[in-house]
Scaffold this motif. Structure first.
Motif, PDB file in Angstrom:
ATOM      1  N   UNK A 140       0.614  -1.190   0.298  1.00 19.80           N
ATOM      2  CA  UNK A 140       0.080   0.151  -0.111  1.00 19.80           C
ATOM      3  C   UNK A 140       1.013   1.121  -0.202  1.00 19.80           C
ATOM      4  N   UNK A 141       2.018   1.380   0.974  1.00 18.70           N
ATOM      5  CA  UNK A 141       3.230   2.567   0.897  1.00 18.70           C
ATOM      6  C   UNK A 141       3.195   2.214  -0.384  1.00 18.70           C
ATOM      7  N   UNK A 142       3.653   1.412  -1.353  1.00 21.13           N
ATOM      8  CA  UNK A 142       4.225   1.252  -3.025  1.00 21.13           C
ATOM      9  C   UNK A 142       3.189   1.998  -3.916  1.00 21.13           C
ATOM     10  N   UNK A 152      11.079   3.715  -6.032  1.00 21.18           N
ATOM     11  CA  UNK A 152      12.967   3.837  -5.647  1.00 21.18           C
ATOM     12  C   UNK A 152      12.141   4.099  -3.834  1.00 21.18           C
ATOM     13  N   UNK A 153      11.055   4.420  -3.427  1.00 25.28           N
ATOM     14  CA  UNK A 153      11.069   4.995  -2.499  1.00 25.28           C
ATOM     15  C   UNK A 153      10.829   3.174  -1.328  1.00 25.28           C
ATOM     16  N   UNK A 154       9.366   2.889  -2.081  1.00 26.33           N
ATOM     17  CA  UNK A 154       9.414   1.716  -2.043  1.00 26.33           C
ATOM     18  C   UNK A 154       9.821   0.830  -1.787  1.00 26.33           C
ATOM     19  N   UNK A 155      10.819   0.609  -2.765  1.00 29.47           N
ATOM     20  CA  UNK A 155      12.073  -0.880  -2.490  1.00 29.47           C
ATOM     21  C   UNK A 155      12.637   0.140  -1.228  1.00 29.47           C
ATOM     22  N   UNK A 156      12.796   1.043  -1.092  1.00 23.42           N
ATOM     23  CA  UNK A 156      13.514   1.740   0.659  1.00 23.42           C
ATOM     24  C   UNK A 156      13.217   1.178   1.604  1.00 23.42           C
ATOM     25  N   UNK A 157      11.695   1.233   1.839  1.00 27.10           N
ATOM     26  CA  UNK A 157      11.597   0.739   2.447  1.00 27.10           C
ATOM     27  C   UNK A 157      11.665  -0.731   2.846  1.00 27.10           C
ATOM     28  N   UNK A 158      11.022  -1.217   1.943  1.00 26.35           N
ATOM     29  CA  UNK A 158      11.513  -2.973   1.966  1.00 26.35           C
ATOM     30  C   UNK A 158      12.502  -3.260   2.966  1.00 26.35           C
ATOM     31  N   UNK A 159      13.749  -2.599   1.830  1.00 26.82           N
ATOM     32  CA  UNK A 159      14.943  -3.051   2.629  1.00 26.82           C
ATOM     33  C   UNK A 159      15.007  -2.636   3.798  1.00 26.82           C
ATOM     34  N   UNK A 160      14.363  -1.145   4.492  1.00 33.52           N
ATOM     35  CA  UNK A 160      13.941  -0.757   5.958  1.00 33.52           C
ATOM     36  C   UNK A 160      13.488  -1.964   7.235  1.00 33.52           C
TER      37      UNK A 160
END
Length: 68
Positions: free
Chosen positions: A33-35, A49-57
Motif C-alpha cells: 500500500x505504501x508503494x 525507489x521509495x518503496x524498495x527503500x522501505x522494503x529494505x528497512x
C-alpha cells in the motif's frame, strides 16, 4: 503507462501473495500500500525507489507508521 503497470503489478501481488507474507508487515500502511501511495504521489520511478527503500528497512527494530 508505467504508473498503470505498476498499480496492476502491485494489486496482482496483493491478490496472490500468501497471507502469512502479507500479514507480516511491520509498518502501517503495508509495504504494498505504501508503494501504491508513493507511486501515485511521486511518479513511477521515484515511487518505486521509495518503496524498495522501505522494503529494505523492513527488519527489527523498524516499524510503525510511515507514509510517503
Amino acid at each position: 503507462m508505467i504508473c498503470w503497470l505498476s498499480f496492476f503489478a502491485i494489486r496482482f501481488y496483493q491478490r496472490i501473495a500468501p497471507s502469512r507474507l502479507r500479514d507480516a508487515c511491520r509498518f502501517d500502511p503495508s509495504c504494498s500500500n505504501y508503494a501504491l501511495l508513493a507511486i501515485e504521489k511521486h511518479g513511477a520511478v521515484r515511487g518505486w525507489k521509495m518503496a524498495l527503500s522501505r522494503i529494505h528497512r523492513c527488519r527489527f527494530p523498524n516499524g510503525g507508521e510511515d507514509y510517503p
